[in-house]
Design an enzyme around this catalytic site. Sequence first.
Site, short mmCIF file in Angstrom:
data_model
loop_
_atom_site.label_atom_id
_atom_site.label_comp_id
_atom_site.label_asym_id
_atom_site.label_seq_id
_atom_site.Cartn_x
_atom_site.Cartn_y
_atom_site.Cartn_z
N LYS A 18 23.92 -46.46 10.71
CA LYS A 18 23.42 -46.52 9.34
C LYS A 18 23.12 -47.97 8.94
O LYS A 18 22.09 -48.24 8.33
CB LYS A 18 24.44 -45.94 8.34
N ARG A 93 30.23 -40.82 0.21
CA ARG A 93 31.09 -40.30 1.27
C ARG A 93 31.93 -39.12 0.85
O ARG A 93 32.67 -38.58 1.67
CB ARG A 93 32.00 -41.42 1.78
N ARG A 132 31.60 -52.93 19.19
CA ARG A 132 30.91 -53.52 18.03
C ARG A 132 31.59 -54.79 17.53
O ARG A 132 32.80 -54.89 17.46
CB ARG A 132 30.88 -52.49 16.89
N ARG A 161 35.84 -55.73 13.61
CA ARG A 161 36.36 -55.11 12.40
C ARG A 161 37.69 -54.46 12.74
O ARG A 161 37.79 -53.73 13.73
CB ARG A 161 35.38 -54.05 11.89
N ARG A 172 38.95 -42.57 10.68
CA ARG A 172 37.68 -42.55 9.94
C ARG A 172 36.90 -41.28 10.28
O ARG A 172 36.26 -40.70 9.40
CB ARG A 172 36.84 -43.79 10.28
P1 AMP Z 1 31.64 -49.04 6.46
O1 AMP Z 1 31.36 -50.48 6.56
O2 AMP Z 1 30.52 -48.29 5.78
O3 AMP Z 1 32.03 -48.40 7.75
O4 AMP Z 1 32.89 -48.89 5.47
C1 AMP Z 1 34.13 -49.45 5.83
C2 AMP Z 1 35.26 -48.89 4.98
O5 AMP Z 1 35.02 -49.18 3.59
C3 AMP Z 1 35.42 -47.38 5.02
O6 AMP Z 1 36.16 -46.95 6.15
C4 AMP Z 1 36.17 -47.15 3.70
O7 AMP Z 1 37.53 -47.55 3.80
C5 AMP Z 1 35.49 -48.12 2.77
N1 AMP Z 1 34.30 -47.52 2.12
C6 AMP Z 1 33.02 -47.96 2.20
N2 AMP Z 1 32.18 -47.17 1.51
C7 AMP Z 1 32.96 -46.21 0.96
C8 AMP Z 1 32.71 -45.07 0.12
N3 AMP Z 1 31.48 -44.77 -0.30
N4 AMP Z 1 33.76 -44.30 -0.24
C9 AMP Z 1 35.01 -44.58 0.16
N5 AMP Z 1 35.32 -45.61 0.96
C10 AMP Z 1 34.31 -46.42 1.34
#
Ligand code: AMP
Length: 216
Positions: A18, A93, A132, A161, A172
């Site tokens: 994404k 999400r 990654r 990360r 996740r």
């Molecule tokens: P990402 O970088 O999109 O993989 O997001 C990393 C982490 O941020 C996720 O595993 C959640 O802990 C938090 N996070 C990001 N976006 C959301 C969302 N829309 N709802 C809830 N948690 C989020």
Amino acid sequence: MMRDGSVLVLLGPPGAGKGTQGERLASDLGIPKIATGDVLRAAAGAGTPLGLEAKAYMDRGDLVPDEVILGIMRETLAAPDARKGAILDGVVRTVPQAEGLEKILRDLKRDLAAVLFFELNDAEAIRRAAGRTVCADCQTPYTGLAAGTRCPKCGGTLVRRRDDEPEAVRNRLREYQAKTAPVVAWYVEHRYPVLRIDAVGPVDEVAARVRRALSI
Ligand code: AMP
């Protein structure tokens, strides 16, 4: 398909691309990409109250509470640079977030052009997370560049990360199945255009599928 001011929602499991595809789309369409994950990581890095609250959830791979996310969505979508439209990467999400976004867009008199649903199996998601790194400064994700390398884009340092470690990735994926997968059904039920993209394959091939799906 994209009217001025309208937004695209990118959905899919962790590692589906994404961020990478969103970045390309943002530059193709000339509109910003908004990623709540990036906003939260930046806030955590800066040690703000929002960031500190979010960090504990993120490190475990748990979802951050809906109210926090909806606050970020409202603020970023109302900002001047998002007036022409926005790509929302990983921003929706849960079903309450989809409902909240619908209300925010209604309040701002904006619309949701389409939902891009990136499909990827769990084994591939785990494999991608293991390889990654991400730039600590500009958040661009990379595969095949080791931690400690300079970011080719901005010169920042690439880091791993914490939530890309296997245990957090598995969590996740569980969160994704329980809370995010139902969002796709919600969008279908509410008659939004949902475009399914096979996310397996090289970045350029997936990007071509995205352009075809959007007719751009
Ligand atoms: P990402 O970088 O999109 O993989 O997001 C990393 C982490 O941020 C996720 O595993 C959640 O802990 C938090 N996070 C990001 N976006 C959301 C969302 N829309 N709802 C809830 N948690 C989020």
